[in-house]
Design a protein around this motif. Structure first.
Motif, short mmCIF file in Angstrom:
data_model
loop_
_atom_site.label_atom_id
_atom_site.label_comp_id
_atom_site.label_asym_id
_atom_site.label_seq_id
_atom_site.Cartn_x
_atom_site.Cartn_y
_atom_site.Cartn_z
N VAL A 2 43.00 47.07 36.41
CA VAL A 2 43.14 46.64 37.80
C VAL A 2 42.88 45.14 37.92
O VAL A 2 43.68 44.40 38.48
CB VAL A 2 42.18 47.43 38.72
CG1 VAL A 2 42.11 46.79 40.11
CG2 VAL A 2 42.61 48.88 38.82
N PHE A 3 41.77 44.68 37.33
CA PHE A 3 41.44 43.26 37.47
C PHE A 3 42.44 42.38 36.72
O PHE A 3 42.75 41.27 37.16
CB PHE A 3 40.00 42.99 37.03
CG PHE A 3 38.98 43.58 37.99
CD1 PHE A 3 39.03 43.25 39.35
CD2 PHE A 3 37.99 44.46 37.56
CE1 PHE A 3 38.12 43.79 40.25
CE2 PHE A 3 37.08 45.00 38.46
CZ PHE A 3 37.14 44.66 39.80
N ALA A 4 42.98 42.89 35.62
CA ALA A 4 44.00 42.12 34.90
C ALA A 4 45.24 41.97 35.77
O ALA A 4 45.79 40.88 35.90
CB ALA A 4 44.35 42.80 33.57
N GLU A 5 45.68 43.07 36.39
CA GLU A 5 46.88 42.94 37.22
C GLU A 5 46.65 42.05 38.43
O GLU A 5 47.57 41.38 38.90
CB GLU A 5 47.41 44.30 37.66
CG GLU A 5 48.64 44.09 38.52
CD GLU A 5 49.57 45.26 38.66
OE1 GLU A 5 49.45 46.24 37.89
OE2 GLU A 5 50.44 45.19 39.56
N LEU A 6 45.42 42.02 38.90
CA LEU A 6 45.11 41.13 40.03
C LEU A 6 45.00 39.67 39.58
O LEU A 6 44.79 38.77 40.38
CB LEU A 6 43.81 41.57 40.73
CG LEU A 6 43.87 42.90 41.50
CD1 LEU A 6 42.50 43.28 42.01
CD2 LEU A 6 44.86 42.82 42.66
N GLY A 7 45.11 39.45 38.26
CA GLY A 7 45.10 38.09 37.75
C GLY A 7 43.71 37.50 37.57
O GLY A 7 43.56 36.30 37.39
N LEU A 8 42.69 38.34 37.65
CA LEU A 8 41.31 37.86 37.56
C LEU A 8 40.88 37.67 36.10
O LEU A 8 40.77 38.64 35.35
CB LEU A 8 40.37 38.87 38.21
CG LEU A 8 39.84 38.55 39.59
CD1 LEU A 8 38.84 39.62 40.01
CD2 LEU A 8 39.18 37.18 39.62
#
Lengths: 452, 452
Positions: free
Chosen positions: A170-176
């Motif tokens: 999730v955080f990877a897809e949000l670019g975090l």
């Protein structure tokens, strides 16, 4: 004139831009939850009071919003009861429903109530608002969303592995970038308390340890001493205060410390399984870290404990957390149902993405092209073109009134609409790009090309 | 054992399948709302009581759920006040917040509160739950979603044209054939009452007329007579009872009836503009019909009145409704803001789609492939393949425990998971299709090909 209206403290109105950004985060979570096999459920906003009361401690009971019975709620209250002026007693008489305080208790209630329809292990996610009568302050609201993924009915540690991966996805897809997923285990904390001879002070011990970040080594030691933990015990626990190095190094130190504790060794074994497999499978962007000071809601976690720290440099507490609780549904009479789950902090994730400018530009719901209204018969031609464009998924609209052209242009500018149709005669259209000022003479399929 | 828990009457749990179907309808609405230029907002679940009370009539006030003040709410109540045992007076003392009863009043409150940030005309949509302390019955709930699109700040009739198109677009994409969008105008109803000399009985007259469907011509006449409408007046109104034919024919009949009423003529003119333009622009699947018996919430509509009837053959009342109200925000002190809007009935639309089998099969959130858990080291290989598949948007999972193979297969069957990986050794995978029984020996990219 009436007084300008307001909303209750601790609640919020969300503007179009805010809703779009929130929905973007939610849709990313939703997609990943489902890729990981979690299924959505929804439960009512209010539950019977007995479902919620007594589940969150005394403080929790106080913070639960109670709903007044409808109709003449005093009907069942005797004058004597009223005269006692005891609000706690009265509440039970005049209120039988309460607003959801979190998603975990309603989930446990759902599982027990629907146990015959559910195929276990049951992986569910739930994204709904909860309400708390907390004192409102910066970043703390009386109405806020929780976003939870839990699995119930399996003790497999692969669930923990998967939940770490889920956070990462999730955080990877949000670019975090730079998110740290911290992990600990209740059994390790128990083991530490055991080897230093403070098993009876486990809660005091971990509550103090949990503050290491905030009050430092000296502060923690002071608090532990105050709580009656011996100097000698503190000496044993010394390695925990400078617990650095790679995960492997940390495991070694911890193993040495806990040689004599069976429970501690079991905790290490569980942590090793999770960390080893997570590392071997690989994470996309997040860091996994072992944090023996992590305690969170120690009273109910029995195994793994998770917490996600926002990237260093963003002043924000945890943006997620969770853990395993061995008897999730016991409170409602269904025994031996182990559960493990994680939660995403929507409001804080929102603030982090906003601060780091990570919301994609494409998520806006804004209109792409505004047709000026030049009165009849052009308005009809405009609506004809708009009807066609909408059927092709273009967000198009016409200014509703034949107002002054200046006013209509301003409307487009204020709403950040990039294209304006200045004129339309039959199929001939004058399109102006408000960003570049460029004008072109095209037909409706020309607009379609430009905008899709 | 504790008693099996339950939820308050009139509320619902939604299972994964139900959530997926509801979200499908919501996502279709959302997309079309945005194509039409409507922007999402969200407001708090509870408002200050004074925002809601007095806005829905006496009956409405009774049906609003009130929230008990937190803490010692009796603190500000004197013993004398308590002894009066007057629940209405007491409510005002012990409750200052209430759950949202609809989305229109919160929208009006939002517009007034944020008037300086809003660019008018403001087109907003809002999809959120509302709560009513109604007696629960089949199809009527205490918590349900409203899905509203409204525009405020423009009197242009193009808005009405567009709202008819919006209904049509949404229902067309949902695959609903045979929907009828019925339209009327408050001014036409006033005109009729005027020409029959019953202007002072407008409400009684329209309430009776509205029942034509249910109680027939004789029933309506009887009720009108009882309400004091003269026999002579009824004779004049006779054409309305057999008001059939094409829209054009209806307009002619109506025009004759209302020759002497200026207001009636204005209503006809408005209706003509809307109907003519809707017809010229064309509808995808819905029928537009003029229904002079349509009254709905007459007390606040001032212009157009809409109602959508489900396809004939589905026993379901209206699946949507709306209209124009000339003074939307006046209740909060902002005058001269005309509003017009429509609402979609999510629960009923759901029931109609379900009955007609119109939910696409692809909307399920269900897992596509389950990897059996054969213990270590295969479990790790499985998780490796799963991690890859998820990164390619495939919904994949592993049975968490190394249980008996039979049990794991049954789990897949019960959850309707179409594919099972029976074995995995390094990169070699045995995939079984549970529908056909077919087995194939492939690698992970083979699964990807089969499933995407």
């Amino acid at each position: 004139m009436a007084q300008k209206p307001s909303i209750p403290k601790g609640t919020r109105d969300f503007s179009p831009v805010e809703v779009s950004k929130r929905n973007y985060i939610i849709s990313v979570m939703r997609r990943h939850f489902e890729q990981f096999g979690y299924q959505p459920i929804e439960t009512p906003s209010f539950e019977n009071s007995e479902t919620l009361m007594g589940k969150y401690g005394e403080e929790g009971d106080r913070l639960i919003f109670k709903i007044l019975n409808s109709g003449d709620y005093l009907d069942k209250v005797s004058p004597e009861e009223l005269q006692q002026i005891n609000y706690k007693k009265l509440t039970a008489k005049i209120s039988e429903k309460a607003l959801r305080y979190d998603l975990t208790v309603p989930f446990a209630r759902y599982v027990v109530q629907h146990q015959n329809e559910i195929e276990f292990p049951f992986k569910r996610y739930q994204i709904q608002p909860v309400w708390r009568a907390d004192r409102p302050q910066k970043g703390r609201f009386r109405e806020f969303y929780q976003c939870d993924a839990d699995v119930v009915g399996s003790t497999s540690l692969w669930q923990e592995v998967e939940l770490v991966q889920l956070y990462d996805s999730v955080f990877a897809e949000l670019g975090l970038e730079g998110v740290t997923i911290k992990i600990n285990n209740r059994k390790v904390l128990s083991g530490i308390a055991e080897v230093i001879g403070a098993s009876d002070k486990l809660i005091d011990f971990t509550v103090a340890l949990d503050k290491l970040d905030k009050i430092g080594e000296d502060g923690v030691k002071k608090e532990m001493l105050e709580k009656g933990i011996a100097e000698e015990a503190l000496a044993k626990v010394q390695p925990l205060f400078r617990f650095t190095g790679t995960i492997q190094e940390k495991f070694e130190k911890l193993s040495q410390l806990l040689t004599t504790s069976e429970e501690g060794q079991k905790g290490i074994e569980e942590l090793r399984f999770i960390c080893d497999n997570v590392m071997k499978l690989g994470l996309q962007k997040a860091q996994l870290d072992l944090d023996v000071t992590l305690a969170r809601g120690l009273n109910y976690y029995t195994g793994a404990i998770f917490e996600v720290a926002a990237p260093a440099g963003v002043a924000m507490g945890s943006i997620g957390g969770g853990g395993r609780y061995d008897d999730l549904t016991g409170i409602f009479g269904l025994k031996n149902m182990s559960g493990v789950g994680i939660s995403f902090g929507l409001d804080r994730i929102y603030l982090v993405l906003d601060e780091l400018n990570l919301f994609p530009e494409t998520i806006t719901t804004a209109t792409q092209v505004l047709f000026l209204n030049l009165g009849e018969p052009q308005a009809f031609d405009a609506m004809k073109a708009i009807t066609f464009l909408r059927s092709k998924q273009v967000k198009a609209e016409m200014y509703p009134d034949a107002a002054k052209i200046d006013k209509q242009f301003k409307h487009a500018e204020r709403r950040n609409i990039p294209f304006v149709v200045k004129e339309i005669t039959g199929s001939s259209i004058t399109l102006k790009c408000l960003r570049t000022g460029e004008q072109s003479q095209i037909d409706v399929s020309g607009i379609l090309e430009k905008l899709t």
